[in-house]
Scaffold this motif. Structure first.
Motif, mmCIF file in Angstrom:
data_model
loop_
_atom_site.group_PDB
_atom_site.id
_atom_site.type_symbol
_atom_site.label_atom_id
_atom_site.label_comp_id
_atom_site.label_asym_id
_atom_site.label_seq_id
_atom_site.Cartn_x
_atom_site.Cartn_y
_atom_site.Cartn_z
ATOM 1 N N ASP A 1 1.086 3.940 10.754
ATOM 2 C CA ASP A 1 -0.100 5.011 11.087
ATOM 3 C C ASP A 1 0.028 6.016 9.723
ATOM 4 N N ASP A 2 1.135 6.240 9.353
ATOM 5 C CA ASP A 2 1.304 7.448 8.302
ATOM 6 C C ASP A 2 0.303 7.148 6.890
ATOM 7 N N LEU A 3 -0.135 5.894 6.947
ATOM 8 C CA LEU A 3 -0.886 5.353 5.694
ATOM 9 C C LEU A 3 -2.427 5.743 5.605
ATOM 10 N N LEU A 4 -2.844 5.664 6.968
ATOM 11 C CA LEU A 4 -4.267 5.915 7.195
ATOM 12 C C LEU A 4 -4.639 7.385 6.547
ATOM 13 N N GLY A 5 -5.919 7.292 5.820
ATOM 14 C CA GLY A 5 -6.489 8.468 5.463
ATOM 15 C C GLY A 5 -7.438 9.117 6.156
ATOM 16 N N VAL B 1 0.724 -1.113 0.200
ATOM 17 C CA VAL B 1 0.295 -0.156 -0.100
ATOM 18 C C VAL B 1 0.998 1.294 -0.027
ATOM 19 N N ARG B 2 1.456 1.250 0.910
ATOM 20 C CA ARG B 2 2.855 2.386 0.739
ATOM 21 C C ARG B 2 3.419 2.723 -0.502
ATOM 22 N N ALA B 3 3.782 1.576 -1.141
ATOM 23 C CA ALA B 3 4.402 1.585 -2.543
ATOM 24 C C ALA B 3 3.755 2.183 -3.498
ATOM 25 N N GLN B 4 2.349 1.870 -3.182
ATOM 26 C CA GLN B 4 1.338 2.631 -4.310
ATOM 27 C C GLN B 4 1.040 4.103 -4.223
ATOM 28 N N GLY B 5 1.481 4.344 -2.896
ATOM 29 C CA GLY B 5 1.121 6.117 -2.737
ATOM 30 C C GLY B 5 -0.304 6.341 -2.400
ATOM 31 N N ILE B 6 -1.171 5.392 -1.904
ATOM 32 C CA ILE B 6 -2.676 6.017 -1.867
ATOM 33 C C ILE B 6 -2.859 5.841 -0.308
ATOM 34 N N LYS B 7 -3.968 6.201 0.026
ATOM 35 C CA LYS B 7 -4.363 6.480 1.507
ATOM 36 C C LYS B 7 -5.205 5.095 1.784
ATOM 37 N N LEU B 8 -4.981 4.725 2.975
ATOM 38 C CA LEU B 8 -5.606 3.389 3.574
ATOM 39 C C LEU B 8 -6.618 3.487 4.532
ATOM 40 N N VAL B 9 -7.669 2.730 4.453
ATOM 41 C CA VAL B 9 -8.717 2.698 5.319
ATOM 42 C C VAL B 9 -8.775 1.149 5.636
ATOM 43 N N VAL B 10 -8.905 0.917 7.014
ATOM 44 C CA VAL B 10 -8.686 -0.447 7.551
ATOM 45 C C VAL B 10 -9.813 -0.863 8.187
ATOM 46 N N LYS B 11 -10.816 -1.852 7.653
ATOM 47 C CA LYS B 11 -12.012 -2.327 8.256
ATOM 48 C C LYS B 11 -11.650 -3.822 8.960
ATOM 49 N N CYS B 12 -10.738 -4.307 8.469
ATOM 50 C CA CYS B 12 -10.381 -5.566 8.922
ATOM 51 C C CYS B 12 -9.620 -5.545 10.298
ATOM 52 N N GLU B 13 -10.249 -6.344 11.309
ATOM 53 C CA GLU B 13 -9.800 -6.186 12.694
ATOM 54 C C GLU B 13 -8.362 -6.926 12.788
ATOM 55 N N PHE B 14 -7.987 -7.844 12.030
ATOM 56 C CA PHE B 14 -6.664 -8.351 12.225
ATOM 57 C C PHE B 14 -5.590 -7.049 11.831
ATOM 58 N N ILE B 15 -5.873 -6.515 10.708
ATOM 59 C CA ILE B 15 -5.056 -5.337 10.502
ATOM 60 C C ILE B 15 -4.942 -4.382 11.300
ATOM 61 N N GLN B 16 -6.142 -3.964 11.902
ATOM 62 C CA GLN B 16 -6.161 -3.002 12.876
ATOM 63 C C GLN B 16 -5.321 -3.411 14.148
ATOM 64 N N GLY B 17 -5.347 -4.755 14.626
ATOM 65 C CA GLY B 17 -4.452 -5.098 15.603
ATOM 66 C C GLY B 17 -3.166 -5.031 15.568
ATOM 67 N N PHE B 18 -2.804 -5.345 14.035
ATOM 68 C CA PHE B 18 -1.284 -5.217 13.718
ATOM 69 C C PHE B 18 -1.001 -3.696 13.910
ATOM 70 N N MET B 19 -1.444 -3.151 13.335
ATOM 71 C CA MET B 19 -1.156 -1.798 13.134
ATOM 72 C C MET B 19 -0.885 -1.265 14.646
ATOM 73 N N LYS B 20 -1.681 -1.535 15.443
ATOM 74 C CA LYS B 20 -1.512 -1.182 17.009
ATOM 75 C C LYS B 20 -0.218 -1.617 17.340
ATOM 76 N N LYS B 21 0.220 -2.597 16.977
ATOM 77 C CA LYS B 21 1.487 -3.121 17.686
ATOM 78 C C LYS B 21 2.775 -2.450 16.442
ATOM 79 N N HIS B 22 2.398 -1.796 15.530
ATOM 80 C CA HIS B 22 3.300 -1.396 14.583
ATOM 81 C C HIS B 22 3.005 0.119 14.094
ATOM 82 N N PRO B 23 3.076 1.004 14.764
ATOM 83 C CA PRO B 23 2.794 2.392 14.634
ATOM 84 C C PRO B 23 3.329 2.938 13.524
#
Length: 91
Positions: A87-91, A62-84
């Motif tokens: 966070d810059d990807l979030l739109g 997603v970062r390589a594509q240069g577009i903003k991210l929206v996360v509806k998936c609970e697994f990815i949300q949990g991963f991102m909480k552990k890997h801040p």
């Protein structure tokens, strides 16, 4: 362990193939946003850290594509909480 990551645009999902099984993250895409909807890791790949590898590879793609991210998936949300660092990807 053989691993292959790819963006399967035909099925709107990022895939990580490992030892003959495929874990994936389903997404919806617009020209400037990608929404991660659901992550699935087959039972035979469970407990091996495959979900985290898939999440990291997906977020890097997603970062390589240069577009903003929206996360509806609970697994990815949990991963991102552990890997801040993602966070810059979030739109």
């Amino acid at each position: 362990m053989s691993e292959t990551f790819r963006d399967n645009e035909a099925q709107s999902r990022f895939e990580l193939a490992v030892d003959g099984a495929t874990a994936f993250v389903v997404y919806r895409k617009t020209p400037d946003t990608i929404t991660l909807v659901h992550t699935e890791v087959p039972a035979e790949l469970g407990g091996r850290g495959i979900g985290s590898k898939l999440a990291r590879a997906t977020l890097d793609a997603v970062r390589a594509q240069g577009i903003k991210l929206v996360v509806k998936c609970e697994f990815i949300q949990g991963f991102m909480k552990k890997h801040p660092e993602y966070d810059d990807l979030l739109g």
